[in-house]
Design a protein around this motif. Structure first.
Motif, PDB file in Angstrom:
ATOM      1  N   LYS A  22       5.536  16.118   9.237  1.00 23.23           N
ATOM      2  CA  LYS A  22       5.408  14.745   9.707  1.00 23.23           C
ATOM      3  C   LYS A  22       4.443  13.986   8.801  1.00 23.23           C
ATOM      4  O   LYS A  22       3.256  14.306   8.731  1.00 23.23           O
ATOM      5  CB  LYS A  22       4.896  14.757  11.150  1.00 23.23           C
ATOM      6  CG  LYS A  22       5.080  13.427  11.844  1.00 23.23           C
ATOM      7  CD  LYS A  22       4.815  13.618  13.328  1.00 23.23           C
ATOM      8  CE  LYS A  22       4.154  12.387  13.918  1.00 23.23           C
ATOM      9  NZ  LYS A  22       3.508  12.706  15.186  1.00 23.23           N
ATOM     10  N   ARG A  23       5.011  13.029   8.099  1.00 22.32           N
ATOM     11  CA  ARG A  23       4.182  12.252   7.177  1.00 22.32           C
ATOM     12  C   ARG A  23       3.402  11.188   7.932  1.00 22.32           C
ATOM     13  O   ARG A  23       3.755  10.776   9.029  1.00 22.32           O
ATOM     14  CB  ARG A  23       5.059  11.569   6.137  1.00 22.32           C
ATOM     15  CG  ARG A  23       5.626  12.478   5.081  1.00 22.32           C
ATOM     16  CD  ARG A  23       6.066  11.668   3.878  1.00 22.32           C
ATOM     17  NE  ARG A  23       6.596  10.372   4.262  1.00 22.32           N
ATOM     18  CZ  ARG A  23       7.882  10.146   4.495  1.00 22.32           C
ATOM     19  NH1 ARG A  23       8.753  11.116   4.393  1.00 22.32           N
ATOM     20  NH2 ARG A  23       8.288   8.947   4.830  1.00 22.32           N
ATOM     21  N   ASP A  24       2.360  10.716   7.271  1.00 16.28           N
ATOM     22  CA  ASP A  24       1.605   9.588   7.811  1.00 16.28           C
ATOM     23  C   ASP A  24       1.529   8.547   6.697  1.00 16.28           C
ATOM     24  O   ASP A  24       0.596   8.528   5.900  1.00 16.28           O
ATOM     25  CB  ASP A  24       0.212  10.073   8.215  1.00 16.28           C
ATOM     26  CG  ASP A  24      -0.655   8.921   8.726  1.00 16.28           C
ATOM     27  OD1 ASP A  24      -0.192   7.754   8.678  1.00 16.28           O
ATOM     28  OD2 ASP A  24      -1.791   9.191   9.138  1.00 16.28           O
ATOM     29  N   ASP A  25       2.589   7.721   6.639  1.00 15.96           N
ATOM     30  CA  ASP A  25       2.693   6.790   5.523  1.00 15.96           C
ATOM     31  C   ASP A  25       1.626   5.707   5.571  1.00 15.96           C
ATOM     32  O   ASP A  25       1.221   5.159   4.553  1.00 15.96           O
ATOM     33  CB  ASP A  25       4.087   6.144   5.503  1.00 15.96           C
ATOM     34  CG  ASP A  25       5.157   7.159   5.157  1.00 15.96           C
ATOM     35  OD1 ASP A  25       4.825   8.130   4.435  1.00 15.96           O
ATOM     36  OD2 ASP A  25       6.302   7.002   5.606  1.00 15.96           O
ATOM     37  N   GLU A  26       1.192   5.405   6.759  1.00 18.79           N
ATOM     38  CA  GLU A  26       0.208   4.348   6.895  1.00 18.79           C
ATOM     39  C   GLU A  26      -1.104   4.718   6.199  1.00 18.79           C
ATOM     40  O   GLU A  26      -1.702   3.917   5.500  1.00 18.79           O
ATOM     41  CB  GLU A  26      -0.040   4.099   8.381  1.00 18.79           C
ATOM     42  CG  GLU A  26      -0.594   2.724   8.647  1.00 18.79           C
ATOM     43  CD  GLU A  26      -0.349   2.365  10.098  1.00 18.79           C
ATOM     44  OE1 GLU A  26      -1.317   1.999  10.771  1.00 18.79           O
ATOM     45  OE2 GLU A  26       0.802   2.502  10.572  1.00 18.79           O
ATOM     46  N   ASN A  27      -1.497   5.983   6.398  1.00 17.43           N
ATOM     47  CA  ASN A  27      -2.802   6.376   5.876  1.00 17.43           C
ATOM     48  C   ASN A  27      -2.752   7.185   4.576  1.00 17.43           C
ATOM     49  O   ASN A  27      -3.770   7.311   3.900  1.00 17.43           O
ATOM     50  CB  ASN A  27      -3.545   7.191   6.936  1.00 17.43           C
ATOM     51  CG  ASN A  27      -3.868   6.350   8.144  1.00 17.43           C
ATOM     52  OD1 ASN A  27      -4.445   5.272   8.007  1.00 17.43           O
ATOM     53  ND2 ASN A  27      -3.443   6.812   9.301  1.00 17.43           N
ATOM     54  N   PHE A  28      -1.585   7.775   4.271  1.00 24.44           N
ATOM     55  CA  PHE A  28      -1.594   8.690   3.131  1.00 24.44           C
ATOM     56  C   PHE A  28      -0.544   8.410   2.060  1.00 24.44           C
ATOM     57  O   PHE A  28      -0.270   9.272   1.242  1.00 24.44           O
ATOM     58  CB  PHE A  28      -1.480  10.135   3.615  1.00 24.44           C
ATOM     59  CG  PHE A  28      -2.691  10.584   4.354  1.00 24.44           C
ATOM     60  CD1 PHE A  28      -3.836  10.945   3.638  1.00 24.44           C
ATOM     61  CD2 PHE A  28      -2.724  10.620   5.733  1.00 24.44           C
ATOM     62  CE1 PHE A  28      -4.977  11.340   4.309  1.00 24.44           C
ATOM     63  CE2 PHE A  28      -3.863  11.015   6.406  1.00 24.44           C
ATOM     64  CZ  PHE A  28      -4.992  11.376   5.706  1.00 24.44           C
ATOM     65  N   ALA A  29       0.020   7.217   2.057  1.00 26.16           N
ATOM     66  CA  ALA A  29       0.971   6.905   0.998  1.00 26.16           C
ATOM     67  C   ALA A  29       0.200   6.572  -0.278  1.00 26.16           C
ATOM     68  O   ALA A  29       0.245   5.469  -0.800  1.00 26.16           O
ATOM     69  CB  ALA A  29       1.873   5.750   1.421  1.00 26.16           C
TER      70      ALA A  29
END
Lengths: 247, 207, 645
Positions: C605-612
């Motif tokens: 599960k990616r966290d694009d908001e914080n780790f893109a």
């Protein structure tokens, strides 16, 4: 299993070498031959003895770096493998294993079991390529290569440059190695343009470097870990003779 | 090596053919006729020198090659298995040298007597009688030496036949086994063919 | 914390490379002769770069630790090389290759670089064929393709199971041609131990001649690192024994940022570990998943009996087999990307369904394929791999199913580079696996060869020209300058320091210890707790290393123990940075799986908001490294949860 290793030790290129015997015990049959030497070396370091130097890298039979002459055979007592693929299940408890470096004038010993195979690079530098500058190639499918030629070329191109052919040959001849590269390139339409120059230059370099002449004993083919056929040597002879005659 | 070798291979065929004529009739008249023809005809007189040159070149080149090949391995192996190769291929110089020694004896036995003595010309002996005279029970050692030499010659040929094709580039994966087979067959024919003659005359004298 | 500029050209992603090529600065042929370039590493990236730069007329010096450039570990790549040729008429295109690579990398790669990679992919095939690479052909003489994980088209070109070997030999042949032409000078059996920086620019290297022990100094107007990945941090990996992260690590210490170090690829199809003496793991090409079906028993009792050796896999009836990849991912089946396949295998084995004595193996079964296509076809496709398997495991894979288990294979992380492949140190370039740029958090099969050759043949020759165009006035520098002398002294001092320890344990002892910690705590599944544990344990091993290492012999001779010690010393630092990076990245993406961050059905599960972003670490002497971020902006591709169902 418990074994005795009789290993060629030579401190440097100029030093005089001799065989040393080392007992080793509790070796698993599933252990690879080089892992067995790793175990020996770890023990030697702990005992303050210089570990046995040997060439190895990929340990999966493709880089061509490992090079031991084990019990009278290059890459040891199994067929179609490199030393790193040799496993201890090929030996019996109590065996004495004699390990020597490749022996050939053009392959001088650097240390212990390590030899300098730079001569192979030198031969290839004298013509083992197709002169095509980056960026100048036509579409890959513009050159049609029948499956048979492509496969034969691939058979020859599988050479890993380990030098077992030279080590096995009683004449230290490099013909199988050279012929594999000649065949790989001469069988492809792209490689035909400079096939004659290539054959002459590579053969001249091979002779200059002091490799022996081929007397067709077939030892090279028998010991080649990649099963390169001596029919490549016939092709090299053909290419070479044609190049000389047609000049 | 391969060119001179193949030339010698042809020579051996002719030689064997002529020799086997000794077995055709009891008085050796066919052999005498052919041998006389071989000895006197102009082409053969020329070929005799070519043959000599062929032998000498073959031997010289073999020596050069062997020396070069030995130099290519200054330090020998402690243990060597010769891999999966034939004895013939590994020992060509040895089998060749033995055949050479035999050749000297052979030349003294026949060639010298025919060419440099009056033996044949004076009518003292026919060619047939000269051939058979060596293979008598009292000279049993000649027969033994001859037969051993023929076996070594066979071993020499077993490797050399296919090897010359390989060297000339006239070989590939499918022809290699065929040439090997023909080479072995040829070697057997030569070794057995030549050996039959001393055995035949020896037996004949004994029985 | 700073923000990094990727220097990607303006404009639409599909126009950027064209624009760059048309507007970058050039060096004229007469000036090229006056410029020296150092290339470290002779794998696909290094050899192809040196050959291409030599062809252009630069003076190139190339270094490798092996006895010959042909031994570099690219040689071991088996399966193939991707290109967007669409020869199979199955809908492939540059865009699709670009898209698949971004998606396969779980949206953690830079769009501009990946698009450029897809664009030049076709040129690689053309050039490789022209240099004599014997790719597989069909009977009409046209090139053949196979399919690979992570894509639904057949775009992979291959030369039996030896594609890496053939491509490397192609580059090596071209390299040889340049050596003959005297544009490239080859230095084999050299360990590069430091980068020399003069006035802020990379100007040379310090190398140790492995045969004589001599320390050498070499100048270059630019330095290119093509030194591969750092997978050997784990001790056991599919990398070669000598593969190391040392040059990249020294570059890091000299100011080059290290990006995404935690992105490690665990390859699903490797031969399982069989003993504690094991020195390395052997990969079985991913191409095997084309025809092989992966399974474990459905019933736990069957698994237990397999583990005890009471039954063989072939005795388990079809209905009692769990083809878990086909079950979980019907669309991609056995061809899901590597990270997905690896985690699925781990999941089954953790649940107790492992099939060998250690319980850490799953079956890869060819019986269906053999029945369908015949043994001869399978042999033609995978003969050498089957032979390799049989030699190692002593079982015939034509008759009994293969056993496989995931192993460390590739590192997507590496030196941070901009669009020009230049690190944060001007004049210091990184290419191939050594940089971080193209594979995001997971590399697709057959993409490593593509990237190595793209960087070397077709990208670096342009981008380095842009840099060197400003260096034509820079004269060759003496290697006796204070900077060179100082770097040389630093290298000698470190060697002396290693010798001075005079402890009791050989380098491998510490390497194995580090490997265990890495596999256990920074392996396939990572948690905040495990990573903290690793960050606590690694410095302890490092301390022990620096107080209890033993090296025999002396530094002025061929000394493999010294070589190993230097590399292990660097791995002991690098491993810690990997753990730090993994701890920082509180998301799961691609090969980086944080167990806290997974979907309900166990997917990353990616966290694009914080780790893109790309996490690029800057070295700080005696302090915690500083994190810099390069935000990843996706203009062309929409970020979605990867779905291979």
């Amino acid at each position: 299993m418990d074994l005795t290793l009789k290993i060629w030790r030579q401190a440097s290129a100029k030093a005089k070498g001799k065989f040393e015997s080392y007992p080793i015990s509790n070796i698993s049959a599933d252990c690879s031959f080089l892992e067995m030497i790793d175990i020996l070396n770890e023990k030697l370091v702990r005992d303050n003895i210089d570990p046995v130097a040997f060439d190895h890298d990929c340990r999966e039979g493709i880089c061509g770096m490992c090079s031991l002459y084990v019990n009278g055979r290059p890459h040891g007592p199994d067929d179609d493998i490199t030393t790193c693929q040799l496993h201890m299940r090929k030996f019996k408890n109590g065996d004495t294993i004699t390990i020597e470096p490749w022996r050939a004038g053009p392959f001088p010993v650097i240390k212990d079991l390590i030899v300098d195979r730079n001569a192979f690079d030198k031969i290839l530098q004298d013509g083992g390529f197709i002169s095509a500058n980056t960026g100048s190639a036509p579409d890959a499918n513009a050159i049609l290569i029948p499956n048979r030629e492509a496969e034969q070329s691939m058979d020859a191109a599988a050479c890993i440059g380990c030098g077992a052919c030279v080590a096995a040959c009683k004449n230290s001849s490099a013909m199988l190695f050279v012929s594999a590269k000649i065949s790989h390139l001469a069988l492809l339409p792209q490689g035909k343009a400079e096939a004659a120059i290539r054959a002459k230059a590579m053969v001249a370099k091979m002779d200059e470097l002091g490799f022996g002449g081929c007397t067709n004993t077939g030892a090279c083919e028998a010991e080649c870990p990649k099963d390169i056929s001596i029919s490549n040597i016939a092709r090299l002879n053909r290419e070479f003779l044609c190049a000389v005659i047609l000049e | 090596m391969s060119l001179t070798g193949l030339f010698l291979v042809v020579f051996l065929c002719v030689h064997l053919f002529v020799n086997l004529l000794t077995l055709v009739d009891a008085d050796g008249s066919t052999f005498n006729t052919v041998a006389h023809f071989m000895g006197t005809n102009i082409i053969m007189s020329v070929m005799q020198w070519v043959l000599g040159a062929g032998f000498i070149l073959h031997m010289l080149w073999a020596t050069v090659l062997t020396l070069k090949n030995r130099a290519a391995r200054p330090v020998k192996y402690e243990v060597s298995t010769n891999s999966d190769t034939s004895w013939s291929s590994q020992n060509m110089f040895i089998s060749g040298a033995t055949v050479l020694a035999f050749l000297v004896l052979h030349l003294v036995n026949y060639f010298y007597k025919i060419k440099f003595t009056e033996l044949i010309e004076s009518g003292q002996m026919s060619e047939f009688e000269l051939v058979t005279s060596i293979f008598q029970p009292q000279y049993w050692y000649f027969s033994v030496i001859y037969i051993i030499s023929f076996i070594l010659l066979g071993l020499h040929l077993n490797h050399s036949f296919q090897s010359s094709f390989q060297t000339l580039g006239l070989n590939n994966t499918s022809w290699l086994p065929r040439l090997k087979f023909i080479g072995t067959l040829y070697a057997i024919v030569i070794a057995v063919g030549f050996s039959i003659i001393p055995i035949f005359f020896l037996m004949k004298a004994l029985l | 914390m700073g923000t990094l500029n990727s220097r990607s050209p303006e404009g639409h992603v599909s126009q950027q490379w064209t624009k760059f090529k048309s507007t970058c600065h050039l060096v004229n042929p007469a000036n090229k002769r006056k410029l020296d370039i150092i290339v470290v590493g002779t794998g696909l990236a290094g050899a192809s770069a040196a050959a291409a730069l030599g062809e252009q007329g630069y003076n190139v010096k190339i270094f490798c630790y092996q006895d010959s450039p042909r031994r570099a570990h690219s040689i071991a790549a088996q399966g193939g090389i991707n290109a967007a040729k669409n020869y199979q008429n199955d809908g492939d295109s540059v865009y699709r290759l670009f898209y698949d690579t971004i998606k396969g990398g779980d949206y953690r790669a830079r769009e501009s670089n990946v698009h450029r990679l897809a664009e030049v992919s076709n040129l690689i095939i053309d050039h490789s064929v022209a240099t004599g690479v014997p790719f597989a052909r069909d009977y009409g003489g046209l090139l053949d393709n196979r399919s690979f994980g992570g894509s639904q088209v057949s775009r992979t070109f291959y030369a039996r199971g030896q594609t890496g070997q053939q491509l490397l030999l192609g580059a090596y042949n071209s390299l040889n041609r340049q050596i003959k032409n005297k544009t490239v000078e080859m230095f084999s059996r050299r360990d590069v131990l430091d980068i020399v920086i003069i006035d802020g620019k990379a100007r040379g290297i310090i190398a140790r001649n492995l045969v004589t022990g001599e320390i050498e100094k070499h100048f270059g107007h630019a330095v290119c690192l093509a030194t591969g990945g750092y997978g050997n941090t784990y001790f056991l990996s599919t990398n070669a024994m000598g593969s190391n992260g040392s040059v990249a690590w020294q570059a890091y210490k000299k100011g080059a940022f290290f990006a995404n170090p935690c992105f490690t690829q665990i390859h699903p199809t490797c031969i399982p570990v069989h003993g504690d003496y094991q020195s390395k793991l052997t990969l079985m090409s991913e191409s095997l998943r084309n025809d092989g079906r992966i399974w474990v028993p459905k019933k736990i009792e069957d698994a237990k009996r397999l583990q005890k050796g009471e039954i063989k896999g072939s005795q388990i009836p079809e209905d009692d087999r769990d083809y878990y990849l086909e079950r979980r991912y019907p669309a991609f089946g056995n061809l899901v990307p590597r990270d997905v396949a690896s985690r699925a295998a781990k999941e089954r084995c953790d649940a107790g369904f492992g099939v060998n004595n250690t319980g850490l193996a799953v079956f890869l079964d060819f019986s269906d394929a053999i029945n369908r296509l015949g043994k001869a076809t399978i042999e033609a496709r995978y003969g050498n791999l089957f032979q390799m398997y049989e030699k190692i495991v002593d079982e015939n894979p034509y008759e009994t199913p293969m056993m496989i288990y995931p192993a460390v294979h590739y590192t997507m992380g590496g030196l941070w580079v901009d669009y020009h492949l230049m690190t944060t140190v001007p004049g210091l370039f990184a290419l191939g696996e050594a940089n971080f740029s193209d594979h995001g958090a997971n590399r697709l099969g057959a993409s490593a060869l593509m990237q190595g050759l793209a960087d070397g043949y077709f990208i670096l020759p342009y981008t380095i020209g842009d840099f060197l165009s400003k260096e034509i006035g820079t004269k060759r520098m003496s290697t006796e300058s204070p900077e060179f002398i100082e770097a040389e002294k630093k290298v000698s001092d470190r060697i002396q320091k290693l010798y001075a320890i005079k402890g009791n344990e050989p380098a491998d002892y510490f390497h194995k210890k580090l490997g265990q910690v890495m596999w256990e705590y920074v392996g396939m599944g990572r948690t905040e707790e495990s990573l903290k544990k690793a960050i606590e344990l690694i410095p302890k091993i490092r301390e022990e290393f620096w107080s209890n290492l033993k090296i025999t012999g002396n530094p002025t001779e061929y000394n493999p123990e010294l070589e190993k010690a230097g590399r292990v010393a660097d791995f002991l630092e690098l491993g810690e940075l990997m753990a730090r990076d993994a701890l920082n990245r509180r998301e799961s993406c691609g090969g980086h799986f944080r167990e806290e961050m997974q979907t309900e059905d166990g997917e990353a599960k990616r966290d694009d908001e914080n780790f893109a972003y790309v996490a690029a670490w800057e070295h700080k002497e005696n302090a915690v490294p500083e994190l810099h971020k390069e935000p990843l902006e996706y203009k062309e591709v929409k970020l979605v949860q990867r779905n291979y169902k």
